[in-house]
Write a protein that holds these residues in place. Structure first.
Motif, PDB file in Angstrom:
ATOM      1  N   SER A  64       0.823  -1.211   0.000  1.00 39.04           N
ATOM      2  CA  SER A  64       0.000   0.000   0.000  1.00 39.04           C
ATOM      3  C   SER A  64       0.862   1.268   0.000  1.00 39.04           C
ATOM      4  CB  SER A  64      -0.924   0.004   1.223  1.00 39.04           C
ATOM      5  OG  SER A  64      -0.166   0.099   2.428  1.00 39.04           O
ATOM      6  N   LYS A  65       2.163   1.111   0.045  1.00 35.90           N
ATOM      7  CA  LYS A  65       3.088   2.246   0.117  1.00 35.90           C
ATOM      8  C   LYS A  65       3.750   2.488  -1.244  1.00 35.90           C
ATOM      9  CE  LYS A  65       4.165   1.073   4.937  1.00 35.90           C
ATOM     10  NZ  LYS A  65       5.187   0.560   5.876  1.00 35.90           N
ATOM     11  N   PRO A  66       4.248   3.694  -1.475  1.00 33.92           N
ATOM     12  CA  PRO A  66       5.014   3.921  -2.711  1.00 33.92           C
ATOM     13  C   PRO A  66       6.256   3.035  -2.744  1.00 33.92           C
ATOM     14  CG  PRO A  66       5.244   5.792  -1.208  1.00 33.92           C
ATOM     15  CD  PRO A  66       4.167   4.915  -0.643  1.00 33.92           C
ATOM     16  N   THR A  67       6.649   2.619  -3.925  1.00 33.53           N
ATOM     17  CA  THR A  67       7.786   1.705  -4.082  1.00 33.53           C
ATOM     18  C   THR A  67       9.093   2.470  -4.196  1.00 33.53           C
ATOM     19  OG1 THR A  67       6.407   0.036  -5.161  1.00 33.53           O
ATOM     20  CG2 THR A  67       8.784  -0.113  -5.524  1.00 33.53           C
ATOM     21  N   LEU A  68      10.105   1.968  -3.500  1.00 33.54           N
ATOM     22  CA  LEU A  68      11.458   2.505  -3.567  1.00 33.54           C
ATOM     23  C   LEU A  68      12.383   1.398  -4.051  1.00 33.54           C
ATOM     24  CD1 LEU A  68      13.591   4.719  -3.009  1.00 33.54           C
ATOM     25  CD2 LEU A  68      13.716   3.857  -0.649  1.00 33.54           C
ATOM     26  N   LEU A  82      20.945  -2.576   4.593  1.00 32.67           N
ATOM     27  CA  LEU A  82      20.430  -3.126   5.843  1.00 32.67           C
ATOM     28  C   LEU A  82      20.263  -2.071   6.931  1.00 32.67           C
ATOM     29  CD1 LEU A  82      19.634  -5.627   7.536  1.00 32.67           C
ATOM     30  CD2 LEU A  82      22.063  -5.921   8.061  1.00 32.67           C
ATOM     31  N   TYR A  83      21.239  -1.165   7.067  1.00 31.54           N
ATOM     32  CA  TYR A  83      21.220  -0.215   8.180  1.00 31.54           C
ATOM     33  C   TYR A  83      20.247   0.943   7.950  1.00 31.54           C
ATOM     34  CZ  TYR A  83      25.410  -2.821   9.341  1.00 31.54           C
ATOM     35  OH  TYR A  83      26.288  -3.836   9.616  1.00 31.54           O
ATOM     36  N   MET A  84      19.697   1.037   6.756  1.00 37.04           N
ATOM     37  CA  MET A  84      18.695   2.063   6.455  1.00 37.04           C
ATOM     38  C   MET A  84      17.302   1.457   6.296  1.00 37.04           C
ATOM     39  SD  MET A  84      20.994   4.217   3.698  1.00 37.04           S
ATOM     40  CE  MET A  84      19.804   5.499   3.405  1.00 37.04           C
ATOM     41  N   ARG A  85      17.261   0.145   6.277  1.00 38.68           N
ATOM     42  CA  ARG A  85      16.025  -0.543   5.908  1.00 38.68           C
ATOM     43  C   ARG A  85      14.849  -0.213   6.815  1.00 38.68           C
ATOM     44  NH1 ARG A  85      15.692  -7.032   6.425  1.00 38.68           N
ATOM     45  NH2 ARG A  85      16.277  -6.445   8.553  1.00 38.68           N
ATOM     46  N   ASP A  86      15.022  -0.286   8.125  1.00 35.09           N
ATOM     47  CA  ASP A  86      13.889  -0.112   9.038  1.00 35.09           C
ATOM     48  C   ASP A  86      13.212   1.237   8.851  1.00 35.09           C
ATOM     49  OD1 ASP A  86      14.449  -2.607  10.007  1.00 35.09           O
ATOM     50  OD2 ASP A  86      15.274  -1.936  11.926  1.00 35.09           O
ATOM     51  N   GLU A  87      14.013   2.294   8.732  1.00 35.85           N
ATOM     52  CA  GLU A  87      13.434   3.629   8.563  1.00 35.85           C
ATOM     53  C   GLU A  87      12.784   3.777   7.186  1.00 35.85           C
ATOM     54  OE1 GLU A  87      13.103   6.044  10.884  1.00 35.85           O
ATOM     55  OE2 GLU A  87      13.822   4.465  12.224  1.00 35.85           O
ATOM     56  N   PHE A  92       8.045   3.313   2.695  1.00 40.72           N
ATOM     57  CA  PHE A  92       8.149   2.774   1.341  1.00 40.72           C
ATOM     58  C   PHE A  92       8.038   1.252   1.309  1.00 40.72           C
ATOM     59  CE2 PHE A  92      10.463   6.799   1.169  1.00 40.72           C
ATOM     60  CZ  PHE A  92       9.940   7.385   0.017  1.00 40.72           C
ATOM     61  N   HIS A  93       7.592   0.771   0.164  1.00 37.89           N
ATOM     62  CA  HIS A  93       7.715  -0.637  -0.201  1.00 37.89           C
ATOM     63  C   HIS A  93       9.074  -0.778  -0.879  1.00 37.89           C
ATOM     64  CE1 HIS A  93       6.328  -4.060  -3.127  1.00 37.89           C
ATOM     65  NE2 HIS A  93       7.149  -4.501  -2.191  1.00 37.89           N
TER      66      HIS A  93
END
Length: 332
Positions: A64-68, A82-87, A92-93
């Motif tokens: 349901s989110k915009p894709t990145l 990996l270190y940016m993934r959670d935020e 974003f998807h």
């Protein structure tokens, strides 16, 4: 002639002995890689299995989110995010592939490892996921892949790139400063020889040179990167992958012009930002300076002076700050 033949025989024997004495590479021995692999998927590209991370594995609301689309650099892989993934997944998807020849994806001996082939592969991946519009964040060779994506957007491909964020990369071949070792690795025959005779410690050392003085990787982190690089690698992998350096010069006008054209000539301009670690010796502040010279209305952000090439690993917090600020600006 006899001396040359003898040298070749000794060289081949040395390579074979080195191969026999070198333990089999198993990146899954590292918990970080093992966990990343478990959360990934594979799709088939021309008969080759391609690994990619899709955040809908962890996030039930991802679709349901915009894709990145997250595009990693050379010579590493999608785990760089990996270190940016959670935020990132909060908004974003996220889709993060390992290019063919990289990470956990297939590394065939006979394949044309061109930027065009990598874009073809990613186009097929996005099409298989039925994703028709997406944002991009790209690092290093991923920026070159993105430039070809932008050029294809001008060619009216059947998808929409909504925005682009470049991280350190060789956007302009005239300003890019590859190490001598990189130039040698892309050289036919010499590149193959170097891949097979140099100890892996030298590859680790060269990789650490492009990090900032206070953000060098630990030996285990370097081992993780090098294991993923050489996992299932054919004898000629590095020589083939490094040829993107030549492609940048050959396709310079197409790829540089694309950055300006998508921001000025298209009916729906594509906003672009460059976030850069200035300490990077190969694509640091000198790339930003060139970007500001030739790109119309340049949007650039410099990180702290001691941040090097891998901004997504060295300073994920501030990279995310500039990334989200960009998206807040273009969404208003």
């Amino acid at each position: 002639m006899g001396i040359i033949l003898l040298f070749i025989i000794i060289l081949i024997l040395g390579i074979l002995i080195k191969k026999l004495l070198t333990p089999a590479i198993n990146p899954y021995r590292f918990p970080k890689i093992h966990n990343w692999a478990k959360q990934g998927k594979y799709f088939n590209f021309n008969g080759y299995p391609i690994f990619y991370y899709d955040s809908n594995i962890r996030d039930t609301t991802a679709n349901s989110k915009p894709t990145l689309l997250l595009l990693h650099g050379y010579p590493t892989s999608s785990i760089d995010w990996l270190y940016m993934r959670d935020e990132l997944e909060k908004r974003f998807h996220c889709i993060a592939p390992d290019y063919i020849g990289y990470g956990l994806s297939a590394k065939p001996v006979s394949f044309s490892y061109t930027i065009f082939s990598q874009v073809d592969m990613i186009e097929e991946l996005m099409n298989s996921l039925q994703i028709k519009q997406f944002h991009i964040m790209a690092h290093d060779v991923g920026t070159t892949i993105t430039q070809e994506f932008l050029a294809r957007q001008i060619d009216n491909r059947k998808y929409i790139i909504q925005s682009t964020v470049f991280l350190n990369g060789g956007l302009f071949p005239e300003s890019y400063r590859p190490f001598l070792s990189m130039k040698l690795l892309k050289t036919p025959i010499i590149g193959v020889i170097l891949q097979n005779i140099l100890p892996r410690a030298l590859f680790s050392s060269a990789l650490n040179r492009i990090f900032g003085p206070s953000t060098k990787r630990t030996q285990q982190e370097l081992d993780e990167m090098i294991d993923l690089l050489f996992f299932n690698a054919p004898y000629n992998l590095l020589q083939q992958l490094q040829c993107y350096i030549n492609e940048r010069s050959i396709n310079r006008d197409r790829w540089v012009d694309a950055i300006n054209k998508v921001q000025t000539l298209m009916k729906n301009p594509i906003p672009i930002r460059l976030i850069n670690g200035p300490y990077d010796p190969i694509s640091g502040k000198h790339i930003v300076d060139r970007y500001r010279e030739i790109i119309t209305n340049p949007d650039t952000c410099l990180l702290n002076a001691d941040i090097g090439h891998y901004v997504n690993l060295e300073d994920p917090e501030n990279t995310l700050k500039y990334f989200f600020n960009f998206h807040d600006t273009i969404s208003t």
